[in-house]
Design an enzyme around this catalytic site. Structure first.
Site, PDB file in Angstrom:
ATOM      1  N   LYS A 143       0.862  -1.192   0.000  1.00 27.60           N
ATOM      2  CA  LYS A 143       0.000   0.000   0.000  1.00 27.60           C
ATOM      3  C   LYS A 143       0.894   1.236   0.000  1.00 27.60           C
ATOM      4  O   LYS A 143       1.762   1.403   0.870  1.00 27.60           O
ATOM      5  CB  LYS A 143      -0.885  -0.044   1.241  1.00 27.60           C
ATOM      6  CG  LYS A 143      -2.177   0.725   1.131  1.00 27.60           C
ATOM      7  CD  LYS A 143      -3.049   0.383   2.325  1.00 27.60           C
ATOM      8  CE  LYS A 143      -4.324   1.183   2.337  1.00 27.60           C
ATOM      9  NZ  LYS A 143      -5.048   1.009   3.603  1.00 27.60           N
TER      10      LYS A 143
HETATM   11  O1  G3P Z   1      -9.013   2.100   4.314  1.00 31.29           O
HETATM   12  C1  G3P Z   1      -8.813   3.390   4.791  1.00 31.29           C
HETATM   13  C2  G3P Z   1      -9.554   3.531   6.058  1.00 31.29           C
HETATM   14  O2  G3P Z   1      -8.933   2.788   7.062  1.00 31.29           O
HETATM   15  C3  G3P Z   1      -9.789   4.893   6.522  1.00 31.29           C
HETATM   16  O3  G3P Z   1     -10.972   4.831   7.216  1.00 31.29           O
HETATM   17  O4  G3P Z   1     -12.679   5.558   8.773  1.00 31.29           O
HETATM   18  O5  G3P Z   1     -10.266   6.154   9.158  1.00 31.29           O
HETATM   19  O6  G3P Z   1     -11.575   7.235   7.337  1.00 31.29           O
HETATM   20  P1  G3P Z   1     -11.393   6.023   8.177  1.00 31.29           P
END
Ligand code: G3P
Length: 219
Positions: free
Chosen positions: A88
């Site tokens: 990633k």
């Molecule tokens: O895959 C990316 C994700 O982990 C981000 O999620 O909820 O932290 O915006 P969030």
């Protein structure tokens, strides 16, 4: 549409795997830190453990470096853990350069922190395996994350790009449904969002009635 779980929590990964619907896992440095996984050796061992639970599915492991040489060095180590590791890489200039390099070497990548169609085009040109537009974080600032998924899906189809759209920062069941509707190839989300898809009051009412009728008839 493939289902990935967005966590570094082994119990949750196992629970999703046991449901029989798990196609892969995505992690990021915040999720690893949340599980208390620190130090290179522990991080590597944790990715190995995740890969063992997931079996055949892809596991995204994120680089910490932000310069080309650092990303290449880290990505090589990560990719060597297991054939299902996907490196990633953040959507920055050196990240695009690194994705091009990994693509040429046959190492699969997930381009993360994507918030625009322009970024999506660049990642596809570099040969990213997956593209991660962050739906929830766009919604957080009153932009429509799903509009972006739909726009990228249209562009990728029109241009015949092979990169798969991995809707990320997906936080609830509606995000999952909309991702499917808008043409995402993959959705990654917490276990709660996946389990939320199960819920409908008419299912609960209907099941209660079936069981009550069966009990009445059979004693
Ligand atoms: O895959 C990316 C994700 O982990 C981000 O999620 O909820 O932290 O915006 P969030």
């Amino acid at each position: 549409m493939k289902f990935f779980i967005d966590t570094a929590n082994l119990a949750q990964i196992k629970e999703a795997k046991d449901l029989g619907i798990l196609d892969g896992v995505t992690t990021n440095p915040s999720l690893m830190a949340k599980e208390g996984i620190v130090g290179t050796e522990n991080v590597m061992a944790h990715y190995k453990a995740i890969c063992e639970i997931v079996g055949k599915g892809d596991v995204s492991a994120e680089v910490i470096s932000t310069d080309f040489d650092g990303m290449i060095a880290e990505g090589k180590v990560l990719a060597a853990i297991n054939p299902n590791i996907v490196v990633k890489v953040p959507m920055i200039k050196d990240g695009i350069k690194a994705i091009s390099w990994f693509t040429a070497k046959g190492i699969r990548t997930n381009c993360t922190l994507v918030f625009s169609a322009g970024q999506a085009i660049l990642a596809a040109k570099a040969g990213a395996t997956y593209l991660s537009p962050f739906v929830g974080r766009l919604d957080d600032i009153s932009w429509d994350g799903m509009d972006l998924i739909a726009q990228i899906a249209h562009i990728y189809q029109t241009q015949n790009y092979k990169t798969e759209i991995l809707a990320a920062s997906v936080r609830n069941p509606l995000h999952i449904v909309k991702s499917a509707e808008c043409g995402a190839h993959v959705v990654t989300c917490p276990l709660d969002a996946i389990l939320g898809l199960l819920n409908h009051p008419l299912t609960d009412i209907g099941l209660a009635k079936f069981l009550a009728d069966h009990k009445k008839a059979n004693g």
